[in-house]
Design an enzyme around this catalytic site. Structure first.
Site, PDB file in Angstrom:
ATOM      1  CE1 TYR A 165      -6.361   1.880  -6.534  1.00 39.04           C
ATOM      2  CE2 TYR A 165      -5.777   4.193  -6.278  1.00 39.04           C
ATOM      3  CZ  TYR A 165      -6.354   3.036  -5.786  1.00 39.04           C
ATOM      4  OH  TYR A 165      -6.926   3.054  -4.541  1.00 39.04           O
ATOM      5  CE  LYS A 169      -9.950   2.419  -6.154  1.00 35.97           C
ATOM      6  NZ  LYS A 169     -10.894   1.381  -5.658  1.00 35.97           N
TER       7      LYS A 169
END
Ligand code: NAI
Length: 280
Positions: A165, A169
């Site tokens: 993640y 991001k």
């Protein structure tokens, strides 16, 4: 005059959480909305049309205009279909909010290729897959546009158990910076929201226990409305943090550093490392 009157906005992952709050706030400001949502569980499994339909109903019952789209952002075909939904329903696209997201958290030792690919595909590839056709239409329309991406402190600062993640991001952050540079000549701004909000994605986090209601997604939406509006026409390449009543900015900076003629030795670097690393 409402801030987004006459505008057409696509919001991905708008069936619940932050995306739903964006959709309701954009509609309230007069935008016509494509409510995209694949309707997955928090880890990206399953599909359902119910949440996108519910948000469309909410908007239309309040007097706004919205249509649903149920495609996944994670493929080029999905991205193209999402953008096509706006063109078919409303004839144009002015604003794209890349918000859809999933989590598959594990410490790096237990991170599998499948978990890595699933999260990178929805967040990073998904942002690309929707932005690519959106920008083509915005350029052809010749009236500028707004791209609003969604990053995270996990990508900008780091967080245990979120290597997939965080990488996705941080990738979105890099994409935001490059697109801001490339697209400003077309009047298209590209910014990033860095939210903190109580949603099903975060409801288990210790920081929200007992104070969650102060961090509703409705606190995040006004930042998206601002960035989508003419109030922010000169703002691009920025990372705006928002959670509860706090709004802030994230930045990447180079330290003044140290200089010498010739090539530094590792020992010389060690001697000056505090000066090199120190920002303030
Ligand atoms: P959420 O789980 O409430 O909403 C995410 C939505 O995306 C869901 O409705 C889901 O069905 C949809 N979705 C998942 N995969 C999709 C796909 N392939 N195509 C289309 N839709 C898909 O989560 P939340 O908290 O509202 O998150 C929204 C965004 O904000 C995400 O990008 C998330 O990473 C980001 N974010 C959230 C934070 C928070 O504190 N809630 C913190 C930092 C970032």
């Amino acid at each position: 005059m409402r801030l987004l009157a006459g505008k057409v906005a696509i919001i991905t992952g708008a069936g619940q959480g932050i995306g739903r709050a964006h959709a309701l706030a954009f509609a309230k400001e007069g935008a016509r909305i494509v409510v995209n949502d694949l309707g997955t569980d928090p880890s990206g499994d399953g599909v359902s049309r119910a949440c996108a339909d519910a948000v469309v109903d909410e908007i239309t019952q309040a007097g706004g205009q919205a249509v649903p789209n149920y495609d996944s952002v994670a493929t080029m075909a999905g991205g193209e279909s999402i953008i096509r939904t706006a063109i078919d329903a409303f004839g144009k696209i002015d604003i794209l909010v890349n918000n859809a997201g999933i989590l598959r958290d594990k410490s790096f030792g237990n991170m599998t290729e499948e978990m890595w690919d699933a999260v990178i595909n929805v967040h990073l590839k998904g942002t690309f897959a929707c932005t690519k056709p959106a920008v083509e239409h915005m350029r052809a329309q010749g009236t500028g546009g707004r791209i609003i991406n969604t990053s995270s402190t996990s990508g900008l600062i780091g967080n245990f158990g979120q290597s997939n993640y965080g990488a996705a991001k941080a990738g979105i952050a890099g994409l935001t910076r490059v697109l801001a540079i490339e697209l400003i000549k077309y009047g298209i701004t590209v910014n990033c929201i860095v939210p903190t909000a109580l949603t099903r994605m975060t409801e288990e986090l210790p920081m929200f226990q007992g104070v969650g209601q102060k961090y509703g997604p409705e606190h995040v939406a006004p930042v998206a409305v601002f960035l989508a509006s003419d109030l922010a026409k000169d703002i691009t390449g920025k990372f705006v943090g928002v959670g509860g009543g706090r709004i802030s900015a994230f930045d990447v900076r180079q330290t003044p550093g140290v200089r010498r003629e010739g090539i530094w030795t590792p020992h010389e670097i060690a001697d000056r490392i505090n000066e090199i690393l120190n920002v303030w």
